[in-house]
Design an enzyme around this catalytic site. Structure first.
Site, PDB file in Angstrom:
ATOM      1  N   ASP A 150     -22.879  18.018  -1.308  1.00 15.08           N
ATOM      2  CA  ASP A 150     -24.016  17.475  -0.566  1.00 15.08           C
ATOM      3  C   ASP A 150     -25.036  16.944  -1.572  1.00 15.08           C
ATOM      4  O   ASP A 150     -24.724  16.044  -2.331  1.00 15.08           O
ATOM      5  CB  ASP A 150     -24.601  18.564   0.341  1.00 15.08           C
ATOM      6  CG  ASP A 150     -23.576  19.058   1.358  1.00 15.08           C
ATOM      7  OD1 ASP A 150     -23.157  18.273   2.207  1.00 15.08           O
ATOM      8  OD2 ASP A 150     -23.186  20.242   1.279  1.00 15.08           O
ATOM      9  N   CYS A 187     -15.647  20.598  -4.308  1.00 16.43           N
ATOM     10  CA  CYS A 187     -17.108  20.640  -4.250  1.00 16.43           C
ATOM     11  C   CYS A 187     -17.566  21.023  -5.659  1.00 16.43           C
ATOM     12  O   CYS A 187     -16.850  20.757  -6.620  1.00 16.43           O
ATOM     13  CB  CYS A 187     -17.591  21.621  -3.174  1.00 16.43           C
ATOM     14  SG  CYS A 187     -16.979  23.311  -3.355  1.00 16.43           S
ATOM     15  N   GLN A 233     -15.113  26.776  -4.260  1.00 17.14           N
ATOM     16  CA  GLN A 233     -14.965  28.135  -3.744  1.00 17.14           C
ATOM     17  C   GLN A 233     -15.149  28.197  -2.234  1.00 17.14           C
ATOM     18  O   GLN A 233     -14.550  29.040  -1.587  1.00 17.14           O
ATOM     19  CB  GLN A 233     -15.957  29.068  -4.432  1.00 17.14           C
ATOM     20  CG  GLN A 233     -15.640  29.261  -5.891  1.00 17.14           C
ATOM     21  CD  GLN A 233     -16.634  30.172  -6.584  1.00 17.14           C
ATOM     22  OE1 GLN A 233     -17.732  30.443  -6.083  1.00 17.14           O
ATOM     23  NE2 GLN A 233     -16.265  30.641  -7.762  1.00 17.14           N
ATOM     24  N   ARG A 255     -16.897  25.047   0.110  1.00 17.39           N
ATOM     25  CA  ARG A 255     -16.885  23.763   0.818  1.00 17.39           C
ATOM     26  C   ARG A 255     -15.588  22.988   0.616  1.00 17.39           C
ATOM     27  O   ARG A 255     -15.017  22.453   1.573  1.00 17.39           O
ATOM     28  CB  ARG A 255     -18.077  22.902   0.384  1.00 17.39           C
ATOM     29  CG  ARG A 255     -19.419  23.495   0.782  1.00 17.39           C
ATOM     30  CD  ARG A 255     -20.565  22.724   0.187  1.00 17.39           C
ATOM     31  NE  ARG A 255     -20.575  22.885  -1.268  1.00 17.39           N
ATOM     32  CZ  ARG A 255     -21.415  22.295  -2.104  1.00 17.39           C
ATOM     33  NH1 ARG A 255     -22.326  21.453  -1.629  1.00 17.39           N
ATOM     34  NH2 ARG A 255     -21.367  22.508  -3.396  1.00 17.39           N
TER      35      ARG A 255
END
Length: 130
Positions: free
Chosen positions: A31, A71, A75, A77
């Site tokens: 994100d 990501c 671990q 996402r």
């Protein structure tokens, strides 16, 4: 069950004669932590939007045999996105060509730290972020 791929294996694929978005696709689900660098040729679909964009991703990748999800650390996402993609594709499109959904072990953090000096593998690297 989603399988993992090591950074060196992914680096070998990227540097081979395989073509991004044809033979493989790296899907980056970071994100706000996306800034600061990315794997060359990857596609960023933020995890917060992944559920609303997974249908389009399936359409766009129906002929791509290997997808690698990650990501920051791979671990939570990255593995979650890979599972969602794999389950939905198997349920909604069982007759499409076979594919592999992989998760990049160590995520972008490990890949970036290892290959940040190689512009064929990592682009937009910013030391200040990492």
């Amino acid at each position: 069950m989603v399988k993992y791929i090591n950074p060196s294996e992914l680096a070998a694929i990227i540097q081979s004669d395989k073509r991004p978005s044809k033979d493989y696709l790296v899907v980056d689900v970071r994100d706000d932590d996306w800034a600061g660098g990315n794997i060359k040729g990857s596609r960023n679909i933020p995890s917060e939007k992944f559920l609303t964009e997974v249908d389009q991703l399936m359409k766009d990748t129906k002929d791509i045999p290997t997808l690698v999800f990650h990501c920051r650390l791979s671990q939570e996402r990255g593995p979650k996105a890979a599972r969602i993609y794999e389950e939905m594709r198997n349920i909604l499109h069982p007759s499409e060509p076979s594919f592999e959904a992989r998760v990049l072990r160590g995520g972008f953090y490990q890949f970036g730290e290892t290959y940040k000096g190689n512009p064929k593998l990592v682009e937009n690297w910013r030391d200040i972020v990492w």
